[in-house]
Scaffold this motif. Structure first.
Motif, mmCIF file in Angstrom:
data_model
loop_
_atom_site.group_PDB
_atom_site.id
_atom_site.type_symbol
_atom_site.label_atom_id
_atom_site.label_comp_id
_atom_site.label_asym_id
_atom_site.label_seq_id
_atom_site.Cartn_x
_atom_site.Cartn_y
_atom_site.Cartn_z
ATOM 1 N N ALA A 1 40.968 42.876 46.157
ATOM 2 C CA ALA A 1 39.782 42.041 46.355
ATOM 3 C C ALA A 1 39.029 42.476 47.606
ATOM 4 O O ALA A 1 37.799 42.567 47.614
ATOM 5 C CB ALA A 1 40.195 40.575 46.463
ATOM 6 N N THR A 2 39.793 42.757 48.676
ATOM 7 C CA THR A 2 39.137 43.173 49.912
ATOM 8 C C THR A 2 38.448 44.520 49.740
ATOM 9 O O THR A 2 37.302 44.715 50.161
ATOM 10 C CB THR A 2 40.176 43.257 51.044
ATOM 11 O OG1 THR A 2 40.930 42.051 51.048
ATOM 12 C CG2 THR A 2 39.498 43.418 52.371
ATOM 13 N N MET A 3 39.165 45.451 49.111
ATOM 14 C CA MET A 3 38.566 46.775 48.917
ATOM 15 C C MET A 3 37.334 46.671 48.014
ATOM 16 O O MET A 3 36.354 47.396 48.208
ATOM 17 C CB MET A 3 39.572 47.759 48.308
ATOM 18 C CG MET A 3 40.768 48.082 49.197
ATOM 19 S SD MET A 3 40.365 48.546 50.893
ATOM 20 C CE MET A 3 39.598 50.135 50.647
ATOM 21 N N ASP A 4 37.400 45.784 47.030
ATOM 22 C CA ASP A 4 36.240 45.589 46.163
ATOM 23 C C ASP A 4 35.057 45.038 46.948
ATOM 24 O O ASP A 4 33.904 45.378 46.677
ATOM 25 C CB ASP A 4 36.589 44.643 45.012
ATOM 26 C CG ASP A 4 37.448 45.344 43.972
ATOM 27 O OD1 ASP A 4 37.588 46.581 44.065
ATOM 28 O OD2 ASP A 4 37.982 44.660 43.089
ATOM 29 N N SER A 5 35.377 44.153 47.922
ATOM 30 C CA SER A 5 34.278 43.573 48.694
ATOM 31 C C SER A 5 33.587 44.646 49.533
ATOM 32 O O SER A 5 32.447 44.481 49.933
ATOM 33 C CB SER A 5 34.792 42.441 49.587
ATOM 34 O OG SER A 5 35.490 42.981 50.682
ATOM 35 N N TYR A 6 34.273 45.765 49.809
ATOM 36 C CA TYR A 6 33.619 46.880 50.497
ATOM 37 C C TYR A 6 32.944 47.819 49.499
ATOM 38 O O TYR A 6 32.408 48.846 49.891
ATOM 39 C CB TYR A 6 34.647 47.696 51.296
ATOM 40 C CG TYR A 6 35.411 46.928 52.334
ATOM 41 C CD1 TYR A 6 34.904 45.758 52.887
ATOM 42 C CD2 TYR A 6 36.642 47.362 52.778
ATOM 43 C CE1 TYR A 6 35.614 45.051 53.839
ATOM 44 C CE2 TYR A 6 37.360 46.668 53.729
ATOM 45 C CZ TYR A 6 36.847 45.506 54.258
ATOM 46 O OH TYR A 6 37.553 44.819 55.190
ATOM 47 N N GLU A 7 33.058 47.514 48.216
ATOM 48 C CA GLU A 7 32.586 48.408 47.152
ATOM 49 C C GLU A 7 33.099 49.819 47.372
ATOM 50 O O GLU A 7 32.361 50.800 47.367
ATOM 51 C CB GLU A 7 31.061 48.404 47.078
ATOM 52 C CG GLU A 7 30.546 47.080 46.563
ATOM 53 C CD GLU A 7 29.031 46.972 46.699
ATOM 54 O OE1 GLU A 7 28.420 47.927 47.198
ATOM 55 O OE2 GLU A 7 28.478 45.945 46.294
ATOM 56 N N SER A 8 34.398 49.909 47.562
ATOM 57 C CA SER A 8 34.990 51.164 48.012
ATOM 58 C C SER A 8 35.294 52.125 46.873
ATOM 59 O O SER A 8 35.605 53.285 47.123
ATOM 60 C CB SER A 8 36.290 50.862 48.746
ATOM 61 O OG SER A 8 37.184 50.226 47.852
ATOM 62 N N GLY A 9 35.237 51.677 45.616
ATOM 63 C CA GLY A 9 35.588 52.562 44.514
ATOM 64 C C GLY A 9 37.058 52.919 44.500
ATOM 65 O O GLY A 9 37.448 53.920 43.919
ATOM 66 N N VAL A 10 37.858 52.088 45.149
ATOM 67 C CA VAL A 10 39.295 52.351 45.233
ATOM 68 C C VAL A 10 40.023 51.377 44.333
ATOM 69 O O VAL A 10 39.682 50.196 44.272
ATOM 70 C CB VAL A 10 39.783 52.201 46.693
ATOM 71 C CG1 VAL A 10 41.286 52.069 46.747
ATOM 72 C CG2 VAL A 10 39.319 53.379 47.515
ATOM 73 N N GLN A 11 41.007 51.906 43.614
ATOM 74 C CA GLN A 11 41.815 51.023 42.790
ATOM 75 C C GLN A 11 43.237 51.029 43.333
ATOM 76 O O GLN A 11 43.830 52.093 43.549
ATOM 77 C CB GLN A 11 41.819 51.509 41.338
ATOM 78 C CG GLN A 11 42.556 50.545 40.433
ATOM 79 C CD GLN A 11 42.888 51.168 39.093
ATOM 80 O OE1 GLN A 11 42.509 52.294 38.813
ATOM 81 N NE2 GLN A 11 43.608 50.440 38.285
ATOM 82 N N ILE A 12 43.769 49.848 43.569
ATOM 83 C CA ILE A 12 45.160 49.749 44.015
ATOM 84 C C ILE A 12 46.025 49.789 42.758
ATOM 85 O O ILE A 12 45.960 48.885 41.920
ATOM 86 C CB ILE A 12 45.403 48.449 44.801
ATOM 87 C CG1 ILE A 12 44.393 48.307 45.943
ATOM 88 C CG2 ILE A 12 46.825 48.395 45.320
ATOM 89 C CD1 ILE A 12 44.434 49.397 46.963
ATOM 90 N N VAL A 13 46.781 50.854 42.613
ATOM 91 C CA VAL A 13 47.576 51.022 41.401
ATOM 92 C C VAL A 13 48.775 50.078 41.420
ATOM 93 O O VAL A 13 49.042 49.359 40.469
ATOM 94 C CB VAL A 13 48.036 52.483 41.259
ATOM 95 C CG1 VAL A 13 48.847 52.657 39.996
ATOM 96 C CG2 VAL A 13 46.837 53.404 41.250
#
Lengths: 290, 381
Positions: B233-245
């Motif tokens: 959720a936090t990484m998404d809020s940065y629109e980081s394009g990262v997926q936590i596998v």
């Protein structure tokens, strides 16, 4: 040859002019065109751009979200316990012109140290207004948001948007660590002692119950045994009564004889008899009643 | 990417060995292809055309594409031939730099003068160098961030404070990949460091909400799940394009400073178990023995009942039998029984028969030395 020798320098010079007049702005960047240090154009969109060679210069700033890690900060919450807090922030440059004016030539590094000061101050203010328990436990998210919102307002003057502020660590200071460990040890020791005591308690309970069950079981059995024995005795009496009741006088006689025989056995008995007894009726005479 | 495009170009420049080639080689060696390379290309082309014209004039045959092969054959024109080879080399290098491959495990973005234009298709893509620049990244490669592992110089990274103010030593690993290359490249400056910081923050937040015991015992799966969601959720809020596998929750132990105490608790739990088991064994033994005893008592009583009743019945029937006889001839039977019994009784007994009438008066009974009689009896035994 003459012509080309003339052409070549012209081409080279023209090329140099074009090279120094054109610049690219990457997708990750924003650029400012400065003329003697003064901002003339803001190049927000990536792609090709132009400037006047020699007179104007280009400054590029990263427009991605940038990192900021704060140093460990000791704060004093409202209940006067000290806490060590590590936080990090994520920020980006929102308004390049404002940013340039605010930080000047120091750029990202200068902005980082100023943001750090802002965030530290807000952390002290926000965390100082609540109890340490709040910081250490569940309400951390709300506090983080509060710090973020306050820091965000201040950072606007730098042309910076603070995307997020998060508390990484909120711990007791090092000095308290050993005290915490000691408390944890004491708690475990208490728990261990409690376990053993409970074990003993349970064992004692089980043993006592077993002993009680033993006594109960045996006594119930004994009671039943006595009932059985009583019934048996009663039964015997009934049998005897029925049999012997037919002629009590004969029974007395018969039973007496059996008793004599049983009790007067062996050589440890000495009888002193009178010849007058019925047994000796014929000892002295051969006729009775003469 | 810069190295990728610079490599072939650098090679072409060296083999060409002319001024323009060297200039291009220097630029290609730089980090990013910059604007100045555009006029150089034009220059190269212009110069190449000039040389070609000279070549064609000299040789009379050949054309643009196979001119180099013909040129190589002419020994007198070696300088021009070399220039021709250089041009072809440059063309080959340019082609090599402009086409690129995107695997199924990869994504690419194309930048026109630094501006994002499109996302590359899977397969072969064309990005005319140096105007369009492609950046390729693997999106299936799993990157890892370790938190708390190997508490070395920063000894307290894995030490986290729980809600009940205990400390727990936690090691975990966050595995992530790129879900959207465009966001990944253009939105976040330091993805790895950000994931690391966000992960630690999220974990500490979760740990701070929980008490020590559930963390140590059973909630690991739930914590890993919650952690993954929080980081994502936090990484998404940065629109980081990262997926936590996934989150690998390696360790959640008490810190080593206190681990002995925790082991003592486990030992105590076992001691408790032992005590209870021993008591159970004792109880089982005692209660079973008591049941045995009870059964024995009851059986004895039953035995007594049988014995008593049987005896009574036997005795009664014996009496009844005798009585039956007796009724038939009362006097005779009575006498006979008496005499028979007295015979058996007196037969085995010491007897003293005193005739009181002969003794007269009181008789001798009062003077009998009863004790002496007993003594003499015992002596004779």
């Amino acid at each position: 040859m003459n012509r080309s020798a003339f052409l070549l320098p012209v081409v080279v010079v023209a090329a140099l002019v074009v090279i120094s007049a054109v610049f690219t702005v990457d997708e990750r960047e924003r650029a400012l065109v400065l003329q003697f240090g003064e901002v003339v154009t803001v190049k927000e969109d990536p792609g090709l751009a132009f400037k006047i060679p020699l007179i104007q210069e280009v400054v590029k700033y990263d427009k991605r979200i940038l990192a900021l890690e704060t140093q460990s900060l000791e704060v004093t919450p409202a209940d006067d316990r000290r806490l060590v807090v590590d936080a990090f922030a994520r920020w980006r440059i929102q308004d390049v012109v404002k940013f340039r004016r605010a930080v000047g030539a120091s750029g990202i590094d200068g902005a980082t140290s100023r943001l750090q000061r802002i965030i530290n101050a807000e952390m002290r203010a926000v965390l100082g207004s609540v109890d340490s328990g709040t910081v250490l436990s569940a309400d951390r998210v709300a506090l983080m948001n509060q710090i973020r919102d306050k820091a965000r307002i201040q950072a606007l003057s730098l042309g910076v948007e603070i995307v997020d502020v998060r508390i990484k660590r909120a711990d007791l200071p090092e000095q308290n660590l050993s005290a915490t460990f000691a408390r944890m040890r004491a708690e475990r020791e208490r728990e261990a002692a409690d376990e053993i005591a409970r074990g003993k308690e349970a064992a004692q309970r089980v043993r006592a119950l077993a002993d009680r069950t033993v006594v109960e079981t045996v006594s119930i059995a004994q009671k039943e045994a006595d009932i059985i024995r009583g019934e048996a005795d009663a039964n015997r009496n009934a049998i005897f009564a029925e049999a012997f009741g037919k002629d009590p006088e004969f029974f007395a006689f018969y039973r007496s004889l059996n008793a004599y025989e049983a009790s007067l056995q062996g050589s440890n008995t000495t009888l002193v008899l009178s010849p007058d007894s019925e047994f000796f009726d014929y000892l002295k005479t051969d006729r009775l009643g003469e | 990417m810069a190295g990728n495009t610079g490599g072939p170009w650098g090679g072409g420049g060296n083999s060409g060995g002319n001024n323009n080639g060297n200039g291009g080689g220097n630029n290609g060696g730089g980090n990013r292809p910059d604007k100045p390379q555009i006029p150089e290309i034009e220059d190269i082309v212009k110069k190449g055309q000039e040389q070609l014209r000279v070549l064609m004039g000299g040789k009379g045959g050949g054309n643009r594409t196979n001119g180099s092969g013909n040129g190589a054959g002419g020994p007198g024109l070696s300088g021009r031939a070399i220039a021709g080879i250089a041009i072809v080399g440059v063309l080959v290098a340019w082609t090599a730099a402009s086409f690129y491959r995107v695997d199924t495990s990869e994504q690419s973005v194309e930048l026109l003068f630094g501006k994002y234009v499109q996302t590359g298709e899977e397969g072969l893509n064309f990005a005319p160098w140096p105007v369009v620049k492609a950046e390729i990244e693997s999106v299936t490669r799993e990157n890892t961030v370790d938190i708390g592992v190997g508490r070395g110089n920063r000894s307290d990274e894995g030490l986290m404070l729980t809600g009940d103010e205990n400390i727990v030593d936690i090691d975990f690993q966050v595995v992530w990949n790129i879900s959207d290359l465009r966001s990944y490249l253009f939105n976040l400056a330091e993805p790895q460091a950000t994931i690391s910081a966000v992960s630690e923050s999220a974990m500490r937040e979760i740990i701070a909400r929980s008490n020590l015991a559930p963390i140590l015992n059973r909630d690991r799966g739930a914590i890993a799940q919650e952690l993954q969601e929080l980081i994502q959720a936090t990484m998404d809020s940065y629109e980081s394009g990262v997926q936590i596998v996934r989150v690998n929750f390696d360790k959640a132990d008490p810190p080593r400073e206190v681990i002995d105490s925790f082991r003592e608790v486990q030992a105590a739990e076992q001691t408790r178990d032992t005590l209870e088991k021993q008591a159970d064994a004792y109880a089982n033994e005692r209660v079973a023995a008591a049941r045995g005893t009870a059964a024995e008592v009851l059986e004895r009583a039953e035995g007594y009942r049988a014995q008593t009743v049987n005896q009574a019945e036997g005795e009664a029937s014996r009496f009844l039998a005798v009585y039956g006889e007796y009724v038939k001839a009362e006097e005779v039977t009575r006498k006979r029984l008496y005499l028979e019994t007295m015979e058996r009784v007196l037969g085995g007994v010491d007897k003293v028969i005193l005739d009181e009438a002969a003794g007269g008066g009181q008789g001798v009974v009062p003077y009998l030395p009863l004790n002496e009689l007993n003594k003499s009896n015992k002596g004779s035994n």
